[in-house]
Design a protein around this motif. Sequence first.
Motif: not given
Length: 397
Positions: A257-279
Amino acid sequence: MKKLLGIILATIMVVSVTACGNDSISSSGNSAKETTTVAETTVSTDKLAWADYKVYNLDQTSKVNNIILMIGDGMGENIIKATEIVKGDKLVMSGMKNKTHVTTYSQSVKEGKEKFTDSAASATALSTGTKTYNGCIGVDKDGNDLETICEYAQKCGMKTGLVDRHYICHATPAGMVAHNSFRGAYKAILGEMVQSDVNVMLGGGSQYYTPSVQKKAESSGYKYITKESELMNLTKKDDKVLGLFAYDNMKNPELSPSLVTQTSKALDLLENDNGFFLMVEGSNIDVSEAELNMDDTIKQVEAFDQSVDYVLAWAEKHPGTLVLVTADHETGGVKIPKNATAKDINNDCFTSGGDHTNTNVLLMADGASSKEICKNKLIDNTDIAKYMRKVLSYKLK
């Protein structure tokens, strides 16, 4: 016959050899040039293209709930300018509202033991707020474990994620979570990472997913995937995911998967009310610079800017998100000729022989609490780690 040839060409494995330059490690743990094999299996349908320049309107006033730290490995200010000359327009990252410059020297440089930082020491500084020796991951100069940004975010009740195009256990992503005095101990580092409770880890380096690492990952509850189709089928029920999409480095920016695809899916999985850190790391800007290959370097910056564009668009719709875009160091000693046009941006612009340099890099910031970190004209990379903790500290109360 043409159709048959097309099928054969579409499925053939392309192996390219890339020099890892100063982000490779010798047995002594010092910076050294090393050759790696890049196994490229499937080209993404998400073709590489310039992201149209746009200035996004991110919320500036809310408390920080999410932090997205984007690191262009080796991405000095001049390679950004060079890429803009080739593009004929500004990069999306250049439209971010706040900017400052960042020093990148390591403890090794401070003591005169090395000429410039490596990615391990720099990642450790960005993650922990402490200088360390080149080759060290998440430990101080005496070898003591430091609290990484992923560990701090987890303490704040946040989810955490790492997106990379090199080995997921390579210097930069490893520096966000692991602890080891030798950055080249990839199997041991990956073994620690799968016991870290980081929710999402996506990159290359499946060669280090040994039976012992697999056992640790499974006992820690990680779902292991190797294909883009598996990535896209994930849901929030898949709370802990390890995706290794190549045996080695994912150098081709169009590798699926492209970097954009990796990033977009990571955001989908991490989004939550308590927040997240993503590098998110644009890993192979540095690799291409070390090879003195300007065409490939421009493509790597282009792919990274695509992901910056996606992240800023996402953050615009999610108040309370702080986006930080920076580099761990400059690579290549890039110099741009006076009044340069696109044809002047070539391999002759590299002046350091592919080595890292001590040139200050940019920090571009936007979103929640993004102004304060850029109030001074010059900060240190350790200040970025300290600032991330500062804006998240309210979560500990």
